[in-house]
Design an enzyme around this catalytic site. Structure first.
Site, PDB file in Angstrom:
ATOM      1  N   HIS A 194     109.960 -68.097  43.015  1.00 57.17           N
ATOM      2  CA  HIS A 194     109.273 -67.943  41.740  1.00 57.17           C
ATOM      3  C   HIS A 194     108.030 -67.075  41.886  1.00 57.17           C
ATOM      4  O   HIS A 194     107.692 -66.292  40.995  1.00 57.17           O
ATOM      5  CB  HIS A 194     108.888 -69.314  41.189  1.00 57.17           C
ATOM      6  CG  HIS A 194     110.070 -70.121  40.759  1.00 57.17           C
ATOM      7  ND1 HIS A 194     109.995 -71.447  40.428  1.00 57.17           N
ATOM      8  CD2 HIS A 194     111.373 -69.776  40.589  1.00 57.17           C
ATOM      9  CE1 HIS A 194     111.198 -71.884  40.078  1.00 57.17           C
ATOM     10  NE2 HIS A 194     112.038 -70.902  40.179  1.00 57.17           N
ATOM     11  N   GLU A 436     130.404 -59.994  40.497  1.00 58.27           N
ATOM     12  CA  GLU A 436     129.397 -60.527  41.419  1.00 58.27           C
ATOM     13  C   GLU A 436     130.008 -61.071  42.703  1.00 58.27           C
ATOM     14  O   GLU A 436     129.277 -61.437  43.623  1.00 58.27           O
ATOM     15  CB  GLU A 436     128.625 -61.664  40.741  1.00 58.27           C
ATOM     16  CG  GLU A 436     127.948 -61.278  39.438  1.00 58.27           C
ATOM     17  CD  GLU A 436     127.354 -62.479  38.743  1.00 58.27           C
ATOM     18  OE1 GLU A 436     126.201 -62.816  39.052  1.00 58.27           O
ATOM     19  OE2 GLU A 436     128.051 -63.081  37.904  1.00 58.27           O
ATOM     20  N   ASN A 459     122.856 -58.424  43.006  1.00 61.63           N
ATOM     21  CA  ASN A 459     122.154 -59.436  43.800  1.00 61.63           C
ATOM     22  C   ASN A 459     123.144 -60.376  44.479  1.00 61.63           C
ATOM     23  O   ASN A 459     123.130 -60.571  45.701  1.00 61.63           O
ATOM     24  CB  ASN A 459     121.210 -60.251  42.915  1.00 61.63           C
ATOM     25  CG  ASN A 459     120.150 -59.399  42.241  1.00 61.63           C
ATOM     26  OD1 ASN A 459     120.094 -58.192  42.456  1.00 61.63           O
ATOM     27  ND2 ASN A 459     119.331 -60.012  41.433  1.00 61.63           N
ATOM     28  N   ASP A 460     124.014 -60.986  43.681  1.00 59.28           N
ATOM     29  CA  ASP A 460     124.991 -61.912  44.252  1.00 59.28           C
ATOM     30  C   ASP A 460     126.103 -61.182  44.998  1.00 59.28           C
ATOM     31  O   ASP A 460     126.610 -61.685  46.006  1.00 59.28           O
ATOM     32  CB  ASP A 460     125.602 -62.783  43.147  1.00 59.28           C
ATOM     33  CG  ASP A 460     124.710 -63.961  42.804  1.00 59.28           C
ATOM     34  OD1 ASP A 460     123.967 -64.419  43.681  1.00 59.28           O
ATOM     35  OD2 ASP A 460     124.742 -64.396  41.641  1.00 59.28           O
ATOM     36  N   ARG A 470     118.861 -63.284  50.991  1.00 57.73           N
ATOM     37  CA  ARG A 470     117.598 -62.566  51.212  1.00 57.73           C
ATOM     38  C   ARG A 470     116.398 -63.469  51.052  1.00 57.73           C
ATOM     39  O   ARG A 470     115.274 -63.089  51.360  1.00 57.73           O
ATOM     40  CB  ARG A 470     117.500 -61.382  50.246  1.00 57.73           C
ATOM     41  CG  ARG A 470     117.530 -61.778  48.783  1.00 57.73           C
ATOM     42  CD  ARG A 470     117.861 -60.562  47.919  1.00 57.73           C
ATOM     43  NE  ARG A 470     118.168 -60.999  46.567  1.00 57.73           N
ATOM     44  CZ  ARG A 470     117.340 -60.851  45.540  1.00 57.73           C
ATOM     45  NH1 ARG A 470     116.168 -60.291  45.717  1.00 57.73           N
ATOM     46  NH2 ARG A 470     117.677 -61.258  44.351  1.00 57.73           N
ATOM     47  N   CYS A 507     123.484 -54.329  36.705  1.00 57.51           N
ATOM     48  CA  CYS A 507     122.359 -55.073  36.129  1.00 57.51           C
ATOM     49  C   CYS A 507     121.567 -55.828  37.180  1.00 57.51           C
ATOM     50  O   CYS A 507     120.633 -56.548  36.849  1.00 57.51           O
ATOM     51  CB  CYS A 507     122.854 -56.032  35.051  1.00 57.51           C
ATOM     52  SG  CYS A 507     123.959 -57.312  35.657  1.00 57.51           S
TER      53      CYS A 507
END
Length: 579
Positions: A194, A436, A459-460, A470, A507
């Protein structure tokens, strides 16, 4: 003597300033025994600290400015929800009673127990949520201990102050919302923590996961924060300081130059039009999208509507959120991903048993299909909102063609229900699938026969392809967007889309990384969706690119499996004419 620390680069450029240390820790908690007649009062003292913490968090949540990062409210809501969990709000009371100890010690014992549980979780992304628990517990501790170190007053910070902390919570970010500090660094956190997400959203120079920065840096000491390279330099010598001041001037000049292209169309030097879209988490983020110059919303992460609350949002609540975004975008496309819940994003009301490996369990479209009533309520809300703008529906984490067909069947069922009820919806609403998972990328050609568009969630896709999270800084150096296997999967997906005349976008974070813009253009990508803060740097790369010049270099990269050669070719690809 200068000291150089290396951490995880969050971005935001470069800052030079004076360290402002934030000290708030439970490392030195006192332990003392109580008399039997003192236990009730001690439990009451703990309860009062919990209530005070809740009041603080709720006040901070209510004071979030409209222009704050989208994720901030969701993270604060998560902390409020964690505060209500019995493991934090009730079990320390039982420790006080059983061990007749002071509240601070009971809270520390329970915190240590929770940390052990989190550390035992195999899924690295979920394991990092222990930082959220720590942040909540530390706030309770601060309210228990009147002598605990406090955060500095926001007005005490000046423009060249750099916050140095073990960790910074979402609540801290709201606390400092009126401050004018230059950067922040922390000892903990990962690329998807976060703290990292908020750092990127605030667009501040920031480096995290330094491990020992808080111990090594002294108050008011001169430090350099390089948020591009992940480097922090303590007490730099004159030569290094001069060089970084030059880099800082260049970075600021580049930012001013970027602002001048905000209203320019994203067109390459050879005249190819590129679509640059924005990612959002909340309906309130529409203003940031329009300000960025994006031509639409390429990813609305609808799951944030479901988090930080005790109950499932109703169909009408969802409809109002989707309607607001669609209407505000005034005919521009709005791609809304159906709820991508599960794994690390499990709301309080979700009662499914926790899987041994949540990232490989009931998540994304799998959870939607397992909860058809919940899924169909969202699809109905999306369809109802489609008459107010150009809404497109995107299914997350699709693994196979049968799974995609099940999702499409639910979509058709929702349409039938609305037709039977006499409720209108757009006839031409487009539906897409996210790529993904490696298996989805490999069979993307079969998907194109059933959907209107594909969206690659890099990302995935990278994590599942390389089996690397990561978020785990012990292996984060292996997280490689230009790994040959990753590039081959992306290229295959783009080619499937081109062959079937089905648009493909990216994306994930690769879309917002300007160093990879020309590579993706050379691979045939024409649609990028990213955080609004990254859009101008990507647009600049588009405006200075000529497809005929970059395509051959990109092709050489795709043929190579040598990491060093790929790195050299990427540098060549990003070289400006004359370099």
């Amino acid at each position: 003597m200068s000291i150089i620390l290396h951490g995880v680069a969050i971005g935001g450029g470069i800052a030079i300033g004076r360290a402002h240390l934030i000290s708030r820790s439970m490392d030195d908690v006192a332990h003392y025994l109580l008399e039997d007649d003192e236990v009730p009062a001690e439990k009451l003292r703990f309860d009062e600290a919990v209530r005070a913490t809740r009041k603080e968090l709720e006040m901070l949540w209510g004071s979030i400015p409209e222009n704050a990062p989208a994720e901030l409210g969701a993270f604060l809501s998560l902390h409020i929800m964690l505060l209500g969990d019995v493991t934090i709000s009730r079990e320390p009371r039982e420790i006080i009673e059983k061990q007749r100890c002071n509240a601070e010690w009971a809270l520390k014992l329970q915190c240590d127990h929770l940390i052990e549980q989190f550390d035992a979780i195999e899924e690295d992304y979920l394991r990092e949520r222990k930082n959220d628990v720590l942040q909540v517990v530390e706030r309770i501790f601060t309210n228990l201990d009147g002598d605990a170190p406090q955060l500095p007053a926001p007005e005490d910070l000046v423009e060249d102050h750099i916050l140095v902390a073990h960790d910074l919570s979402p609540a801290d970010m709201v606390y400092f919302k009126d401050s004018n500090f230059a950067a922040f660094i922390t000892d903990v956190g990962g690329a998807t923590s976060h703290t990292a997400i908020l750092g990127r959203s605030l667009d501040l120079p920031s480096v995290i996961a330094l491990h020992h920065g808080r111990e090594l840096i002294r108050q008011d000491e001169m430090i350099i924060v390089d948020g591009q390279q992940g480097v922090v330099i303590i007490n730099p010598d004159a030569l290094v300081l001069t060089e970084y001041r030059r880099r800082l001037r260049a970075w600021r000049g580049a930012r001013r130059k970027l602002s001048s292209i905000r209203k320019s169309s994203a067109v390459t030097r050879d005249g190819s039009v590129i679509e640059l879209l924005a990612n959002i988490e909340r309906p309130q983020d529409v203003d940031d999208v329009r300000e960025s110059g994006a031509v639409g919303i390429g990813l609305f992460r609808s799951e944030f509507l479901f988090l930080g609350r005790d109950t499932l949002p109703t169909e009408d609540e969802q409809f109002e959120a989707y309607r607001h975004v669609a209407a505000a975008m005034k005919g521009m496309p709005v791609t809304i991903r159906t709820m991508d819940l599960g794994a690390d994003k499990s709301p309080k009301w979700l009662t499914h048993d926790q899987a041994d490996n949540p990232a490989l369990g009931l998540t994304g479209i799998r959870l939607c299909l397992a909860e058809p009533l919940m899924f169909r309520a969202q699809l109905r809300a999306l369809l109802r909102a489609s008459v107010h703008g150009r809404i497109r529906v995107l299914f997350p984490m699709v693994n196979s063609l049968p799974e995609l067909k099940q999702a499409l069947a639910q979509f058709e069922y929702a349409k039938e229900e609305l037709r039977d009820e006499g409720i209108g919806y757009a006839d031409d609403i487009e539906v897409g699938a996210m790529i993904e998972i490696p298996s989805a990328a490999l069979v993307a050609g079969s998907f194109t026969k059933h959907v209107d568009f594909l969206s690659i969630g890099t990302n995935d896709l990278i994590q599942y392809t390389l089996a690397i999270d990561r978020n785990d800084d012990t292996v984060s150096h292996l997280y490689d967007p230009v790994h040959p296997a990753v590039l081959k999967l992306i290229l295959h997906t783009i080619k499937c889309g081109i062959k079937a005349n089905v648009p493909v976008s990216v994306c994930g974070e690769m879309a917002g990384d300007a160093k990879l813009t020309r590579l993706l253009l050379g691979m045939g990508l024409r649609k990028f969706s990213m955080h609004p803060a990254n859009l101008l740097s990507v647009k600049q790369q588009v405006l200075t690119s000529h497809l005929d010049e970059i395509a051959p270099i990109a092709a050489r990269m795709l043929r190579s499996e040598d990491p060093d050669k790929i790195a050299d070719l990427l540098q060549l690809l990003n070289a400006e004419p004359g370099e």
